[in-house]
Design a protein around this motif. Structure first.
Motif, PDB file in Angstrom:
ATOM      1  N   GLY A 142       0.811  -1.208   0.000  1.00  0.00           N
ATOM      2  CA  GLY A 142       0.000   0.000   0.000  1.00  0.00           C
ATOM      3  C   GLY A 142       0.848   1.263   0.000  1.00  0.00           C
ATOM      4  N   GLY A 143       2.028   1.177  -0.622  1.00  0.00           N
ATOM      5  CA  GLY A 143       2.925   2.314  -0.688  1.00  0.00           C
ATOM      6  C   GLY A 143       3.780   2.505   0.548  1.00  0.00           C
ATOM      7  N   GLU A 144       3.584   1.659   1.554  1.00  0.00           N
ATOM      8  CA  GLU A 144       4.351   1.782   2.794  1.00  0.00           C
ATOM      9  C   GLU A 144       5.524   0.799   2.794  1.00  0.00           C
ATOM     10  OE1 GLU A 144       3.436   2.085   7.540  1.00  0.00           O
ATOM     11  OE2 GLU A 144       1.802   1.974   6.107  1.00  0.00           O
ATOM     12  N   PHE A 145       6.704   1.281   3.159  1.00  0.00           N
ATOM     13  CA  PHE A 145       7.910   0.451   3.214  1.00  0.00           C
ATOM     14  C   PHE A 145       7.764  -0.607   4.305  1.00  0.00           C
ATOM     15  CE2 PHE A 145      12.131  -0.245   5.160  1.00  0.00           C
ATOM     16  CZ  PHE A 145      12.708  -0.933   4.106  1.00  0.00           C
ATOM     17  N   MET A 146       7.997  -1.865   3.949  1.00  0.00           N
ATOM     18  CA  MET A 146       7.871  -2.984   4.890  1.00  0.00           C
ATOM     19  C   MET A 146       9.213  -3.640   5.205  1.00  0.00           C
ATOM     20  SD  MET A 146       4.627  -2.851   5.322  1.00  0.00           S
ATOM     21  CE  MET A 146       4.172  -4.322   6.173  1.00  0.00           C
ATOM     22  N   GLY A 147      10.137  -3.634   4.242  1.00  0.00           N
ATOM     23  CA  GLY A 147      11.414  -4.297   4.439  1.00  0.00           C
ATOM     24  C   GLY A 147      12.092  -4.552   3.110  1.00  0.00           C
ATOM     25  N   TYR A 148      12.940  -5.581   3.082  1.00  0.00           N
ATOM     26  CA  TYR A 148      13.724  -5.895   1.895  1.00  0.00           C
ATOM     27  C   TYR A 148      13.663  -7.388   1.593  1.00  0.00           C
ATOM     28  CZ  TYR A 148      16.045  -1.429   2.921  1.00  0.00           C
ATOM     29  OH  TYR A 148      16.313  -0.115   3.171  1.00  0.00           O
ATOM     30  N   THR A 149      13.810  -7.716   0.324  1.00  0.00           N
ATOM     31  CA  THR A 149      14.112  -9.079  -0.075  1.00  0.00           C
ATOM     32  C   THR A 149      15.500  -9.040  -0.694  1.00  0.00           C
ATOM     33  OG1 THR A 149      11.797  -9.612  -0.486  1.00  0.00           O
ATOM     34  CG2 THR A 149      13.438 -11.051  -1.493  1.00  0.00           C
ATOM     35  N   ALA A 150      16.411  -9.822  -0.109  1.00  0.00           N
ATOM     36  CA  ALA A 150      17.797  -9.872  -0.559  1.00  0.00           C
ATOM     37  C   ALA A 150      18.015 -11.171  -1.331  1.00  0.00           C
ATOM     38  CB  ALA A 150      18.738  -9.811   0.640  1.00  0.00           C
ATOM     39  N   TYR A 151      18.606 -11.045  -2.523  1.00  0.00           N
ATOM     40  CA  TYR A 151      18.853 -12.204  -3.391  1.00  0.00           C
ATOM     41  C   TYR A 151      20.350 -12.494  -3.429  1.00  0.00           C
ATOM     42  CZ  TYR A 151      14.115 -11.289  -4.944  1.00  0.00           C
ATOM     43  OH  TYR A 151      12.762 -11.070  -4.981  1.00  0.00           O
ATOM     44  N   TYR A 152      20.702 -13.760  -3.215  1.00  0.00           N
ATOM     45  CA  TYR A 152      22.085 -14.227  -3.255  1.00  0.00           C
ATOM     46  C   TYR A 152      22.161 -15.297  -4.338  1.00  0.00           C
ATOM     47  CZ  TYR A 152      22.392 -11.872   1.239  1.00  0.00           C
ATOM     48  OH  TYR A 152      22.365 -10.933   2.241  1.00  0.00           O
ATOM     49  N   TRP A 153      22.593 -14.886  -5.519  1.00  0.00           N
ATOM     50  CA  TRP A 153      22.565 -15.775  -6.665  1.00  0.00           C
ATOM     51  C   TRP A 153      23.530 -16.942  -6.526  1.00  0.00           C
ATOM     52  CZ3 TRP A 153      22.844 -10.811  -9.986  1.00  0.00           C
ATOM     53  CH2 TRP A 153      21.605 -10.171  -9.953  1.00  0.00           C
ATOM     54  N   GLY A 154      24.662 -16.760  -5.858  1.00  0.00           N
ATOM     55  CA  GLY A 154      25.619 -17.852  -5.675  1.00  0.00           C
ATOM     56  C   GLY A 154      25.113 -18.938  -4.740  1.00  0.00           C
ATOM     57  N   ALA A 155      24.083 -18.618  -3.987  1.00  0.00           N
ATOM     58  CA  ALA A 155      23.479 -19.593  -3.084  1.00  0.00           C
ATOM     59  C   ALA A 155      22.081 -19.996  -3.544  1.00  0.00           C
ATOM     60  CB  ALA A 155      23.398 -19.013  -1.675  1.00  0.00           C
ATOM     61  N   ARG A 156      21.603 -19.372  -4.653  1.00  0.00           N
ATOM     62  CA  ARG A 156      20.220 -19.572  -5.099  1.00  0.00           C
ATOM     63  C   ARG A 156      19.268 -19.412  -3.902  1.00  0.00           C
ATOM     64  NH1 ARG A 156      20.392 -25.059  -7.681  1.00  0.00           N
ATOM     65  NH2 ARG A 156      18.137 -24.862  -7.632  1.00  0.00           N
ATOM     66  N   LYS A 157      19.436 -18.241  -3.246  1.00  0.00           N
ATOM     67  CA  LYS A 157      18.744 -17.982  -1.990  1.00  0.00           C
ATOM     68  C   LYS A 157      18.145 -16.592  -1.997  1.00  0.00           C
ATOM     69  CE  LYS A 157      21.557 -16.797   1.348  1.00  0.00           C
ATOM     70  NZ  LYS A 157      22.602 -16.913   2.371  1.00  0.00           N
ATOM     71  N   GLN A 158      16.999 -16.450  -1.328  1.00  0.00           N
ATOM     72  CA  GLN A 158      16.443 -15.135  -1.047  1.00  0.00           C
ATOM     73  C   GLN A 158      16.072 -15.081   0.431  1.00  0.00           C
ATOM     74  OE1 GLN A 158      12.095 -14.491  -2.370  1.00  0.00           O
ATOM     75  NE2 GLN A 158      12.971 -15.806  -3.957  1.00  0.00           N
ATOM     76  N   VAL A 159      16.290 -13.910   1.006  1.00  0.00           N
ATOM     77  CA  VAL A 159      16.011 -13.710   2.424  1.00  0.00           C
ATOM     78  C   VAL A 159      15.146 -12.471   2.547  1.00  0.00           C
ATOM     79  CG1 VAL A 159      17.009 -13.378   4.719  1.00  0.00           C
ATOM     80  CG2 VAL A 159      18.292 -14.666   2.985  1.00  0.00           C
ATOM     81  N   GLN A 160      14.029 -12.607   3.266  1.00  0.00           N
ATOM     82  CA  GLN A 160      13.146 -11.456   3.476  1.00  0.00           C
ATOM     83  C   GLN A 160      13.384 -10.883   4.861  1.00  0.00           C
ATOM     84  OE1 GLN A 160       9.054 -12.381   2.651  1.00  0.00           O
ATOM     85  NE2 GLN A 160       9.445 -12.634   0.482  1.00  0.00           N
TER      86      GLN A 160
END
Length: 183
Positions: free
Chosen positions: A143-161
């Motif tokens: 809704g236009g409000e900042f909630m956080g980040y999703t970080a992508y680590y391609w060498g690990a085929r990983k995403q962290v929220q």
């Protein structure tokens, strides 16, 4: 093989060999039928057209009912069996899940209480220090409000929220999830 659930610190590595990992005794690339059906509490599957939450008289959630496109009720075992031979997600009560494609385990997700292991990471900066700089970061908004980040680590085929409101990691996905292998 490294059992992730016995060594959660492995999740902080910026580069992982996913062929060396298993979660809940199941390796990536394993047949989905190797996942014990008794530990599955919820399913996301193409055979399911409608899901209904079931409550008792005190309005406590006691389960789900699954229905196909014709409105026929499906048992949890039927849905698990179909999903284990096709595509979808199998969710365990202990807050881990398996992503399936063509009857093969292609991804893991960890969320909820298990991530309390990283509760000492109380700021995004501490998270970055522990996990390293991601290959890509997406700002998450609702809704236009900042909630956080999703970080992508391609060498690990990983995403962290990272949830900036609660100042904690809320989800880690490994394997074949959108964005895990780069643009």
């Amino acid at each position: 093989m490294i059992e992730i659930l016995d060594n959660l610190d492995v999740l902080a590595r910026p580069v992982l060999d996913l062929s060396e990992l298993k979660m809940g005794g199941v390796a990536l690339g394993a047949a989905a039928t190797s996942i014990a059906p008794r530990c599955i509490v919820e399913v996301q599957s193409s055979i399911v057209a409608r899901v209904r939450d079931v409550y008792d008289a005190d309005q406590d959630d006691i389960g789900r009912e699954y229905y196909d496109a014709d409105g026929q009720r499906l048992t949890l075992d039927e849905v698990i069996d179909h999903t284990a031979r096709s595509d979808g997600f199998l969710y365990r009560l202990d807050e881990i899940s398996y992503k399936l494609r063509g009857g093969t385990v292609v991804g893991f997700a960890i969320y909820g209480r298990r991530l309390a292991h990283f509760r000492h990471l109380t700021s995004y900066e501490k998270f970055l220090t522990a996990f390293g700089s991601p290959d890509q970061t997406r700002k998450d908004t609702e809704g236009g409000e900042f909630m956080g980040y999703t970080a992508y680590y391609w060498g690990a085929r990983k995403q962290v929220q990272w949830d900036d409101w609660d100042r904690r990691i809320i989800l880690i996905n490994l394997g074949d999830f959108e964005g895990n292998t780069g643009p």
